[in-house]
Design a protein around this motif. Structure first.
Motif, PDB file in Angstrom:
ATOM      1  N   ALA A 277       0.832  -1.205   0.000  1.00 42.49           N
ATOM      2  CA  ALA A 277       0.000   0.000   0.000  1.00 42.49           C
ATOM      3  C   ALA A 277       0.867   1.255   0.000  1.00 42.49           C
ATOM      4  CB  ALA A 277      -0.930  -0.005   1.213  1.00 42.49           C
ATOM      5  N   ARG A 278       2.003   1.190   0.711  1.00 41.60           N
ATOM      6  CA  ARG A 278       2.906   2.353   0.751  1.00 41.60           C
ATOM      7  C   ARG A 278       3.580   2.556  -0.608  1.00 41.60           C
ATOM      8  NH1 ARG A 278       3.877   5.940   5.379  1.00 41.60           N
ATOM      9  NH2 ARG A 278       3.426   4.155   6.703  1.00 41.60           N
ATOM     10  N   ILE A 279       3.932   1.459  -1.276  1.00 38.11           N
ATOM     11  CA  ILE A 279       4.530   1.582  -2.614  1.00 38.11           C
ATOM     12  C   ILE A 279       3.502   2.175  -3.581  1.00 38.11           C
ATOM     13  CG2 ILE A 279       5.481   0.295  -4.563  1.00 38.11           C
ATOM     14  CD1 ILE A 279       6.593  -1.733  -2.560  1.00 38.11           C
ATOM     15  N   ARG A 280       2.267   1.704  -3.503  1.00 35.23           N
ATOM     16  CA  ARG A 280       1.223   2.240  -4.388  1.00 35.23           C
ATOM     17  C   ARG A 280       1.000   3.727  -4.132  1.00 35.23           C
ATOM     18  NH1 ARG A 280      -2.964   2.013  -7.654  1.00 35.23           N
ATOM     19  NH2 ARG A 280      -4.739   3.321  -7.121  1.00 35.23           N
ATOM     20  N   LYS A 281       1.017   4.111  -2.863  1.00 32.98           N
ATOM     21  CA  LYS A 281       0.841   5.526  -2.514  1.00 32.98           C
ATOM     22  C   LYS A 281       1.944   6.373  -3.151  1.00 32.98           C
ATOM     23  CE  LYS A 281       0.711   8.548   1.576  1.00 32.98           C
ATOM     24  NZ  LYS A 281       0.827   8.580   3.059  1.00 32.98           N
ATOM     25  N   THR A 282       3.178   5.863  -3.123  1.00 36.63           N
ATOM     26  CA  THR A 282       4.304   6.591  -3.709  1.00 36.63           C
ATOM     27  C   THR A 282       4.177   6.668  -5.221  1.00 36.63           C
ATOM     28  OG1 THR A 282       5.675   5.742  -1.906  1.00 36.63           O
ATOM     29  CG2 THR A 282       6.817   6.708  -3.785  1.00 36.63           C
ATOM     30  N   VAL A 283       3.771   5.553  -5.840  1.00 36.27           N
ATOM     31  CA  VAL A 283       3.625   5.534  -7.298  1.00 36.27           C
ATOM     32  C   VAL A 283       2.554   6.528  -7.737  1.00 36.27           C
ATOM     33  CG1 VAL A 283       2.910   4.097  -9.249  1.00 36.27           C
ATOM     34  CG2 VAL A 283       4.465   3.165  -7.532  1.00 36.27           C
ATOM     35  N   ARG A 284       1.453   6.608  -7.003  1.00 39.92           N
ATOM     36  CA  ARG A 284       0.387   7.552  -7.352  1.00 39.92           C
ATOM     37  C   ARG A 284       0.825   8.996  -7.157  1.00 39.92           C
ATOM     38  NH1 ARG A 284      -3.961   8.531  -5.085  1.00 39.92           N
ATOM     39  NH2 ARG A 284      -5.213   8.987  -6.924  1.00 39.92           N
ATOM     40  N   ALA A 285       1.576   9.250  -6.089  1.00 42.84           N
ATOM     41  CA  ALA A 285       1.919  10.632  -5.741  1.00 42.84           C
ATOM     42  C   ALA A 285       3.046  11.177  -6.611  1.00 42.84           C
ATOM     43  CB  ALA A 285       2.308  10.707  -4.265  1.00 42.84           C
ATOM     44  N   THR A 286       4.031  10.344  -6.931  1.00 43.35           N
ATOM     45  CA  THR A 286       5.236  10.854  -7.612  1.00 43.35           C
ATOM     46  C   THR A 286       5.495  10.189  -8.959  1.00 43.35           C
ATOM     47  OG1 THR A 286       6.688   9.243  -6.532  1.00 43.35           O
ATOM     48  CG2 THR A 286       6.264  11.299  -5.355  1.00 43.35           C
ATOM     49  N   GLN A 287       4.583   9.312  -9.408  1.00 46.48           N
ATOM     50  CA  GLN A 287       4.777   8.568 -10.655  1.00 46.48           C
ATOM     51  C   GLN A 287       6.106   7.801 -10.654  1.00 46.48           C
ATOM     52  OE1 GLN A 287       3.347  11.942 -10.977  1.00 46.48           O
ATOM     53  NE2 GLN A 287       1.531  10.653 -10.823  1.00 46.48           N
ATOM     54  N   ALA A 288       6.441   7.222  -9.507  1.00 43.89           N
ATOM     55  CA  ALA A 288       7.666   6.430  -9.402  1.00 43.89           C
ATOM     56  C   ALA A 288       7.576   5.203 -10.306  1.00 43.89           C
ATOM     57  CB  ALA A 288       7.898   6.013  -7.947  1.00 43.89           C
ATOM     58  N   LYS A 289       8.723   4.799 -10.852  1.00 51.86           N
ATOM     59  CA  LYS A 289       8.787   3.624 -11.726  1.00 51.86           C
ATOM     60  C   LYS A 289       8.993   2.367 -10.883  1.00 51.86           C
ATOM     61  CE  LYS A 289       8.799   6.315 -15.398  1.00 51.86           C
ATOM     62  NZ  LYS A 289       7.632   6.393 -16.283  1.00 51.86           N
ATOM     63  N   VAL A 290       8.372   1.272 -11.300  1.00 51.39           N
ATOM     64  CA  VAL A 290       8.500  -0.005 -10.593  1.00 51.39           C
ATOM     65  C   VAL A 290       8.924  -1.077 -11.588  1.00 51.39           C
ATOM     66  CG1 VAL A 290       7.339  -1.765  -9.201  1.00 51.39           C
ATOM     67  CG2 VAL A 290       6.699   0.638  -8.947  1.00 51.39           C
ATOM     68  N   GLY A 291      10.056  -1.730 -11.283  1.00 53.07           N
ATOM     69  CA  GLY A 291      10.507  -2.881 -12.053  1.00 53.07           C
ATOM     70  C   GLY A 291      10.395  -4.130 -11.202  1.00 53.07           C
ATOM     71  N   TYR A 292       9.980  -5.242 -11.818  1.00 52.90           N
ATOM     72  CA  TYR A 292       9.738  -6.458 -11.047  1.00 52.90           C
ATOM     73  C   TYR A 292      10.419  -7.640 -11.715  1.00 52.90           C
ATOM     74  CZ  TYR A 292       7.160 -10.606  -9.463  1.00 52.90           C
ATOM     75  OH  TYR A 292       6.825 -11.852  -9.001  1.00 52.90           O
ATOM     76  N   ILE A 293      11.182  -8.394 -10.915  1.00 48.60           N
ATOM     77  CA  ILE A 293      11.814  -9.621 -11.387  1.00 48.60           C
ATOM     78  C   ILE A 293      11.239 -10.762 -10.556  1.00 48.60           C
ATOM     79  CG2 ILE A 293      13.974 -10.857 -11.751  1.00 48.60           C
ATOM     80  CD1 ILE A 293      15.422  -8.169 -11.719  1.00 48.60           C
ATOM     81  N   GLY A 294      10.541 -11.687 -11.191  1.00 50.82           N
ATOM     82  CA  GLY A 294       9.941 -12.796 -10.459  1.00 50.82           C
ATOM     83  C   GLY A 294       8.831 -13.440 -11.257  1.00 50.82           C
ATOM     84  N   ALA A 295       8.144 -14.380 -10.622  1.00 53.04           N
ATOM     85  CA  ALA A 295       7.043 -15.080 -11.274  1.00 53.04           C
ATOM     86  C   ALA A 295       5.923 -14.099 -11.598  1.00 53.04           C
ATOM     87  CB  ALA A 295       6.534 -16.192 -10.357  1.00 53.04           C
ATOM     88  N   PRO A 296       5.150 -14.358 -12.651  1.00 51.13           N
ATOM     89  CA  PRO A 296       4.034 -13.451 -12.983  1.00 51.13           C
ATOM     90  C   PRO A 296       3.128 -13.232 -11.779  1.00 51.13           C
ATOM     91  CG  PRO A 296       4.352 -15.061 -14.734  1.00 51.13           C
ATOM     92  CD  PRO A 296       5.271 -15.468 -13.621  1.00 51.13           C
ATOM     93  N   ALA A 297       2.795 -11.968 -11.523  1.00 49.17           N
ATOM     94  CA  ALA A 297       2.019 -11.625 -10.329  1.00 49.17           C
ATOM     95  C   ALA A 297       1.050 -10.505 -10.657  1.00 49.17           C
ATOM     96  CB  ALA A 297       2.942 -11.198  -9.186  1.00 49.17           C
ATOM     97  N   ASP A 298       0.076 -10.332  -9.785  1.00 52.61           N
ATOM     98  CA  ASP A 298      -0.954  -9.310  -9.957  1.00 52.61           C
ATOM     99  C   ASP A 298      -0.625  -8.115  -9.069  1.00 52.61           C
ATOM    100  OD1 ASP A 298      -3.247  -7.964 -10.615  1.00 52.61           O
ATOM    101  OD2 ASP A 298      -4.528  -9.072  -9.230  1.00 52.61           O
ATOM    102  N   PHE A 299      -0.241  -7.006  -9.656  1.00 51.76           N
ATOM    103  CA  PHE A 299       0.053  -5.785  -8.914  1.00 51.76           C
ATOM    104  C   PHE A 299      -1.095  -4.803  -9.092  1.00 51.76           C
ATOM    105  CE2 PHE A 299       4.188  -7.649  -9.369  1.00 51.76           C
ATOM    106  CZ  PHE A 299       4.896  -7.260  -8.242  1.00 51.76           C
TER     107      PHE A 299
END
Length: 744
Positions: A455-477
Motif C-alpha cells: 500500500a505504501r509503494i502504491r501511494k508513492t507511485v500515485r503521488a510521484t509517478q515512481a517507476k517499478v521494475g519487477y523480477i519474479g514469477a508473474p504476479a498481480d500488482f
C-alpha cells in the motif's frame, strides 16, 4: 464523540459549571516565531476578555511550519490568528486552531470530494457559506465556524441527509460509533419536516467480509475513493443521479482487494459494516487492548476488542511509520482462528497412537527423560513463524545448555545472512519508501507478502509517478509496473548494465531495491545477494544519506530470530535429530526426520506438526501474552494480552523454563523482565520498544562470493494470502475468503 460532548454542554450548562476545566496545559497558537517560550506565550495572550482562549489542535496534531516564512500564511479562525503552511484548506486551518468541523465525505488520506456539505463555515466577504474541506485558505482570511449562518446551514444539510435515512439505529451495528448519530445530535434539528415515503436501495454482495445495507448510505463516496486510490481496485462506483443515486459495482461482483475491510472503518454510517461481526456485540460492551499484528512481518498496530474470554474483532490503530490507519483483511478477520482447533491440555501419544491428556508434571517428566537418553548433538530446536523474542531466547539458551547449537527459525533458510543486520532488514523503513522514485522488486510480491508495504509503494507511485521494475514469477500488482524477467539472470544483466531498465536506475535520485525473504530458501542465495550488492553500489542505491537496499521479511519472528542467532541449517539439523523440539513450527519440512525421532510440539493450535508429535505442550497465542516482536524494518514492538489463555496453556518461555528445571539444566531467569535482561546482552535493540535501530555497518566488509547464480526462476512464496500460519488456517472466515475470493 466530541460532537456528543459539545451537544451536551450546549443543552446542559450545569455540567460544565460542575466540572472545572484546567487551562494550565493549554498551548498557545501564535503567528510569532518565539511563541514556544512561556514569556512569548504570555505576551501574545488575547487581550479581549470575551474571546475564548485558543485550544490545542484537534487530536493533538502537530503542524510543522516551513522554514521559509513566505511558504506560510496567517488566517483568523473565530477571531484567533493561526499560522499554517500554504496549501492548507479552511478545514485544516480550523483543526490547527482546535475547532472540530463536522464532516462526512472528507478524509485526510483520500482526495477531496466536497459532496456532503456538512463542513460549511462562514468566511468574511463570501456571499454564502463555503465548504471548508474544498476551499483553500488564503492570507488574512477570516473564518467563522460558530455563527448563526453556519449553524443554520449545517442544520439544513443534516435534515437533507436524514430525509431518506432509515430509523435503523437500534439494529444497526454502527450504533454507538456512528458519525451520523453524533453529528445529528450536535448539529441537527430536534425534528424533521419530511413526511413522504423514504427511498430504499437493494443491498449489494461484496463478499464474505463486508456487509452492506445500502439504504443507509449517504453517498459520501469515501469507499469509492478508498477502493480507487488506496486499494487500487476499480470495484466500487456511483450509479444513477439525484434521488436514484447509489453506490455499487455496476455488474454484480465481489470486492477482491486485500484491503477491502478498511471501508468498514471509513464508512461514516452503517452502510458498510463487518459481516463476521454482525449482531455479535455493541462497541460499549467491549474491552479495548492496543497491541500489534503478527500475521506478517510488518507489525501493523491494531486494537483487539474482546468480551470476556473471546476476541470479538480487530481494528487498526494509527501509526504513521508502519501501517498509517489501514490493515489487511488477514489481520482484521483472522481472529476467529484464535478460538478454533486450540490445544488446551498437555498430551502424550500412547502406544495405540492416540493422544491422552496428562498433567504438566507428567508431560515435562516424559520429555526430560527422553532428553537424558539422546546425545547432545542429536537435539534440535525449531522456532515457529509466530514466536516472540522471549521464547526464542529461552529455546536457544535451553538447547545450548543441553549441549547442542542446532537452533533455527522456520523461513530463514539454510544459511541466512545474519552477520550484518542491514542484510535482512528494510533499511529504508516503511515510511521512507515514500521518498523513493524507482523501485526494483526482486523475487518478492509485496501485495501478498506484506500488504501494508505494498500500500505504501502504491501511494508513492500515485503521488510521484515512481517507476517499478519487477523480477519474479508473474504476479498481480495494483499499480503500474514493468515485468523485467522471471529469474536471477535478469538481475545479472542489470548489474552488468545490459538491460533497458538500467537507464531508469541511473537517472533515479532515490532508487530502492526490495529483495524477498523467499530468496533465503534458494541454494544460490549468496550469489544473488552479492549481485544485488553490486547493483546497489553501481546505481547509488546505498550512500551516506540514503540506504535503498531492503529485504522484505515474511514472518513476525524472522527479524528477532536473526538478531538472536537462530541460524542453524534446517536440512542438516533435522536429518540428524533424535529429539526435535518444535515451538509453533508447523511449516518446517520433516520429510528427512528419522522415524525413531522423538518430537515435542509446543504451540497453540493443532496444526500440521501435531500429527508427527509424541508430546504436545499447549501455549498461549499472541493475543494472550506479552511478547516482543521485531518487524521487517527493525522496529521493536510489544504484544499486550487481551484475553485469558485457553485451558491449561502457558506462555512459551515459561514452558521452556519449567522443562529446563526438570531436565537438570535450569535457566537463570524466573520472570519476563529477567528474560529481557538476558536478551539485552545478545541483541540490545530488542529492548528499545517502539524504536527503530538502523544498521550502521556497511556491507562492503563482506568477503567476495565465488558462487554462481542459478538459472532457476524465482517462485511465488505465498500461494494463499489468506492462509499462511496456524491461526489463519484455523479461521473459518479466512477459509471463506480463500474459497470465494482467490482466482481459480
Amino acid at each position: 464523540m466530541a460532537f456528543v460532548a459539545r451537544a451536551l454542554r450546549r443543552s446542559k450548562p450545569l455540567i460544565s459549571s460542575r466540572c472545572p476545566v484546567t487551562v494550565a496545559s493549554c498551548r498557545w497558537i501564535s503567528p510569532t516565531a518565539a511563541a514556544g517560550s512561556p514569556e512569548a506565550g504570555a505576551a501574545v495572550a488575547p487581550a479581549d476578555p470575551e474571546l475564548p482562549r485558543p485550544r490545542e489542535p484537534v487530536g493533538g496534531a502537530r503542524v510543522e511550519l516551513p522554514s521559509n516564512s513566505e511558504d506560510a500564511l496567517e488566517v483568523f479562525v473565530d477571531g484567533h490568528a493561526v499560522r499554517i503552511p500554504k496549501g492548507f484548506t479552511v478545514l485544516q486551518a480550523c483543526e490547527v486552531a482546535g475547532v472540530d468541523i463536522p464532516r462526512f465525505c472528507y478524509h485526510s488520506r483520500l482526495s477531496i470530494a466536497g459532496n456532503c456539505r456538512m463542513c460549511l463555515v462562514e468566511v468574511e466577504k463570501s456571499p454564502k457559506p463555503v465548504a471548508s474541506c474544498a476551499m483553500p485558505a488564503l492570507p488574512g482570511m477570516k473564518i467563522k465556524t460558530n455563527t448563526p449562518v453556519a449553524k443554520k446551514a449545517r442544520e439544513g444539510v443534516m435534515e437533507f441527509l436524514l430525509m431518506n435515512h432509515p430509523l435503523d439505529c437500534p439494529i444497526c451495528d454502527q450504533g454507538g460509533e456512528c458519525d451520523l448519530q453524533d453529528q445529528s445530535m450536535a448539529f441537527g434539528a430536534d425534528r424533521g419536516r419530511f413526511t413522504e415515503m423514504k427511498r430504499s436501495v437493494v443491498d449489494k454482495n461484496l463478499g464474505p467480509l463486508v456487509k452492506t445495507v445500502m439504504t443507509r448510505c449517504i453517498q459520501c463516496t469515501r469507499c469509492v475513493r478508498f477502493a480507487t486510490e488506496v486499494a487500487g481496485v476499480q470495484d466500487l462506483g456511483i450509479l444513477g443521479r439525484g434521488s436514484g443515486e447509489e453506490i455499487g459495482t455496476y455488474v454484480e461482483r465481489l470486492m477482491t482487494s486485500e484491503l477491502s475491510g478498511n471501508v468498514i472503518d471509513i464508512c461514516p454510517v452503517g452502510a458498510l459494516t463487518s459481516k463476521p461481526f454482525a449482531f455479535k456485540a455493541r462497541n460499549w460492551e467491549l474491552k479495548n487492548t492496543e497491541t500489534i499484528d503478527v500475521t506478517d512481518a510488518v507489525g501493523s498496530n491494531i486494537r483487539v476488542d474482546s468480551r470476556g474470554p473471546e476476541v470479538m474483532r480487530i481494528v487498526p490503530r494509527i501509526n504513521e511509520d508502519i501501517n498509517e490507519e489501514w490493515i489487511s483483511d488477514k489481520t482484521r478477520f483472522c481472529y476467529d482462528g484464535l478460538k478454533r482447533q486450540r490445544l488446551n491440555d498437555p498430551m502424550i501419544r500412547g502406544p495405540d497412537g492416540r493422544f491422552k491428556a496428562v498433567t504438566w508434571r507428567d508431560a515435562l517428566a516424559v520429555v526430560a527423560e527422553v532428553l537424558q537418553q539422546v546425545k547432545p548433538q542429536e537435539i534440535t530446536g525449531v522456532a515457529g513463524k509466530l514466536s516472540d523474542a522471549e521464547s526464542m531466547m529461552a529455546l536457544k539458551d535451553f538447547v545450548n545448555r543441553m549441549g547442542s547449537d542446532k537452533v533455527l527459525c522456520e523461513g530463514n533458510g539454510p544459511s541466512p545472512p545474519a552477520d550484518l543486520r542491514s542484510n535482512y532488514l528494510m533499511n529504508t523503513s516503511v515510511a521512507g519508501l515514500e521518498k523513493a522514485d524507482v523501485f526494483l522488486l526482486v523475487g518478492t510480491q509485496p501485495r501478498v507478502e506484506a500488504a501494508m508495504v505494498n500500500a505504501r509503494i502504491r501511494k508513492t507511485v500515485r503521488a510521484t509517478q515512481a517507476k517499478v521494475g519487477y523480477i519474479g514469477a508473474p504476479a498481480d500488482f495494483n499499480y503500474d509496473h514493468e515485468h523485467l524477467g522471471t529469474g536471477p539472470q535478469t538481475l545479472v544483466e542489470i548489474a552488468e548494465g545490459q538491460h533497458p531498465f538500467c537507464s531508469v536506475l541511473q537517472s533515479a535520485k532515490n532508487p530502492v531495491i526490495i529483495a524477498g525473504a523467499g530468496l533465503f530458501e534458494r541454494e544460490d542465495q549468496d550469489a544473488i545477494f552479492s549481485t544485488i550488492q553490486t547493483l546497489a553500489k553501481k546505481y547509488n542505491v546505498t550512500r551516506p544519506d540514503w540506504n535503498g537496499l531492503n529485504v522484505l521479511l515474511l514472518h513476525a519472528a524472522q527479524a528477532a530470530a536473526l538478531d538472536l542467532g537462530l541460524v542453524a541449517n534446517p536440512a542438516e539439523s533435522i536429518k540428524s535429530a533424535k529429539f526435535l523440539y518444535l515451538m509453533g513450527a508447523d511449516d518446517i519440512n520433516l520429510d528427512k526426520l528419522p522415524e525413531d525421532a522423538f518430537v515435542v510440539y509446543q504451540g497453540h493450535h493443532g496444526d500440521k506438526a501435531v500429527y508427527r508429535a509424541n508430546v504436545i505442550l499447549p501455549s498461549s497465542a499472541f493475543s494472550e501474552k506479552e511478547g516482543t516482536y521485531e518487524n521487517t524494518e527493525g522496529c521493536t514492538q510489544w504484544t499486550i494480552p487481551a484475553v485469558p489463555t485457553v485451558g491449561d496453556a502457558r506462555d512459551d518461555w515459561k514452558i521452556i523454563r519449567a522443562l529446563s528445571e526438570v531436565a537438570g539444566a535450569q535457566l537463570p531467569y524466573d520472570s519476563l523482565q529477567a528474560v529481557r535482561d538476558r536478551i539485552s546482552t545478545v541483541a540490545p535493540n530488542l529492548i528499545h520498544v517502539d524504536e527503530r535501530e538502523p544498521s550502521t555497518i556497511s556491507a562492503e566488509v563482506k568477503p567476495p562470493v565465488k558462487q554462481q547464480v542459478s538459472s532457476t526462476p524465482f517462485k511465488t512464496i505465498v500461494e494463499n494470502f489468506y492462509m499462511t500460519d496456524a491461526i489463519t488456517r484455523a479461521s473459518k472466515i479466512m477459509a471463506q475468503c480463500s474459497a470465494s475470493l482467490l482466482k481459480k
